[in-house]
Write a protein that holds these residues in place. Structure first.
Motif, mmCIF file in Angstrom:
data_model
loop_
_atom_site.group_PDB
_atom_site.id
_atom_site.type_symbol
_atom_site.label_atom_id
_atom_site.label_comp_id
_atom_site.label_asym_id
_atom_site.label_seq_id
_atom_site.Cartn_x
_atom_site.Cartn_y
_atom_site.Cartn_z
ATOM 1 N N VAL A 216 0.967 -1.251 -0.143
ATOM 2 C CA VAL A 216 0.039 -0.055 -0.156
ATOM 3 C C VAL A 216 0.967 1.159 0.092
ATOM 4 O O VAL A 216 2.024 1.325 0.827
ATOM 5 C CB VAL A 216 -0.819 -0.190 1.196
ATOM 6 N N PRO A 217 0.736 2.272 -0.825
ATOM 7 C CA PRO A 217 1.498 3.449 -0.973
ATOM 8 C C PRO A 217 1.291 4.368 0.388
ATOM 9 O O PRO A 217 0.118 4.146 0.735
ATOM 10 C CB PRO A 217 0.842 4.353 -2.173
ATOM 11 N N PHE A 218 2.351 4.607 1.003
ATOM 12 C CA PHE A 218 2.095 5.238 2.190
ATOM 13 C C PHE A 218 3.146 6.660 2.446
ATOM 14 O O PHE A 218 4.371 6.332 2.434
ATOM 15 C CB PHE A 218 2.487 4.347 3.516
ATOM 16 N N ALA A 219 2.620 7.744 2.047
ATOM 17 C CA ALA A 219 3.285 8.950 2.003
ATOM 18 C C ALA A 219 3.463 9.524 3.440
ATOM 19 O O ALA A 219 2.589 9.807 4.144
ATOM 20 C CB ALA A 219 2.864 10.021 1.257
ATOM 21 N N VAL A 220 4.781 10.112 3.626
ATOM 22 C CA VAL A 220 5.013 10.661 5.076
ATOM 23 C C VAL A 220 5.975 11.690 4.648
ATOM 24 O O VAL A 220 6.568 11.959 3.727
ATOM 25 C CB VAL A 220 5.547 9.966 6.036
ATOM 26 N N LYS A 221 6.140 12.887 5.550
ATOM 27 C CA LYS A 221 6.953 14.098 5.456
ATOM 28 C C LYS A 221 7.910 13.781 6.392
ATOM 29 O O LYS A 221 7.723 13.683 7.539
ATOM 30 C CB LYS A 221 6.193 15.364 5.407
ATOM 31 N N LEU A 222 9.273 13.753 6.073
ATOM 32 C CA LEU A 222 10.392 13.643 6.934
ATOM 33 C C LEU A 222 11.148 14.659 6.625
ATOM 34 O O LEU A 222 11.414 15.270 5.573
ATOM 35 C CB LEU A 222 11.103 12.316 6.901
ATOM 36 N N ASP A 223 12.070 15.020 7.747
ATOM 37 C CA ASP A 223 13.169 15.882 7.400
ATOM 38 C C ASP A 223 14.083 15.473 6.620
ATOM 39 O O ASP A 223 14.599 14.199 6.665
ATOM 40 C CB ASP A 223 14.010 16.019 9.153
ATOM 41 N N ALA A 224 14.691 16.394 5.977
ATOM 42 C CA ALA A 224 15.822 16.055 4.856
ATOM 43 C C ALA A 224 16.986 15.302 5.248
ATOM 44 O O ALA A 224 17.480 14.245 4.856
ATOM 45 C CB ALA A 224 16.087 17.372 4.034
ATOM 46 N N GLU A 225 17.309 15.770 6.541
ATOM 47 C CA GLU A 225 18.579 15.189 7.210
ATOM 48 C C GLU A 225 18.267 13.651 7.427
ATOM 49 O O GLU A 225 19.165 12.732 7.190
ATOM 50 C CB GLU A 225 19.003 15.819 8.429
ATOM 51 N N LEU A 226 17.224 13.422 7.998
ATOM 52 C CA LEU A 226 16.683 11.736 8.457
ATOM 53 C C LEU A 226 16.771 11.200 7.039
ATOM 54 O O LEU A 226 17.041 10.074 7.175
ATOM 55 C CB LEU A 226 15.546 11.965 9.211
ATOM 56 N N VAL A 227 16.214 11.888 5.910
ATOM 57 C CA VAL A 227 15.757 10.884 4.702
ATOM 58 C C VAL A 227 17.392 10.506 4.160
ATOM 59 O O VAL A 227 17.351 9.517 3.756
ATOM 60 C CB VAL A 227 15.119 11.824 3.617
ATOM 61 N N GLY A 228 18.160 11.599 4.181
ATOM 62 C CA GLY A 228 19.762 11.170 3.796
ATOM 63 C C GLY A 228 20.283 10.199 4.649
ATOM 64 O O GLY A 228 20.760 9.472 4.005
ATOM 65 N N GLU A 229 19.975 10.093 5.919
ATOM 66 C CA GLU A 229 20.421 8.831 6.858
ATOM 67 C C GLU A 229 19.890 7.469 6.422
ATOM 68 O O GLU A 229 20.747 6.539 6.302
ATOM 69 C CB GLU A 229 20.443 9.270 8.242
ATOM 70 N N ILE A 230 18.701 7.613 6.109
ATOM 71 C CA ILE A 230 17.915 6.319 5.756
ATOM 72 C C ILE A 230 18.498 5.972 4.304
ATOM 73 O O ILE A 230 18.790 4.581 4.124
ATOM 74 C CB ILE A 230 16.558 6.499 5.506
ATOM 75 N N ARG A 231 18.575 6.894 3.268
ATOM 76 C CA ARG A 231 19.259 6.519 1.995
ATOM 77 C C ARG A 231 20.539 5.948 2.245
ATOM 78 O O ARG A 231 20.916 4.912 1.651
ATOM 79 C CB ARG A 231 19.123 7.645 1.337
ATOM 80 N N GLY A 232 21.559 6.672 3.094
ATOM 81 C CA GLY A 232 22.915 6.188 3.204
ATOM 82 C C GLY A 232 22.762 4.743 3.880
ATOM 83 O O GLY A 232 23.622 3.794 3.509
#
Length: 80
Positions: A39-55
């Protein structure tokens, strides 16, 4: 002339060299995801947190979706 070129570019689609020859159209991808129970699940996260998750996803050689699922399961289990 520029308008004609722009229209041709819009209709051309993704070249195989970028898609790897395995690109699915959106309807087909949505059908496959639904069959898996996704199921698609959109959330808004802090850019720094997203960078950590991507890394972290890159370092573990996992997809972003898979890593977020793992992290959410661990978080839910710890909170229970």
């Amino acid at each position: 002339m520029a308008v004609k070129l722009t229209e041709r570019m819009k209709k051309a689609g993704t070249p195989e060299r970028f898609a790897g020859g395995a690109a699915l159209d959106r309807k087909e991808q949505r059908r496959l995801d639904q069959a898996k129970g996704l199921v698609p699940f959109a959330v808004k996260l802090d850019a720094e947190l997203v960078g950590e998750i991507r890394g972290l996803a890159e370092s573990r050689q996992m997809s972003l979706n898979d890593l977020v699922a793992v992290l959410l399961r661990k978080g839910l289990a710890a909170g229970a």
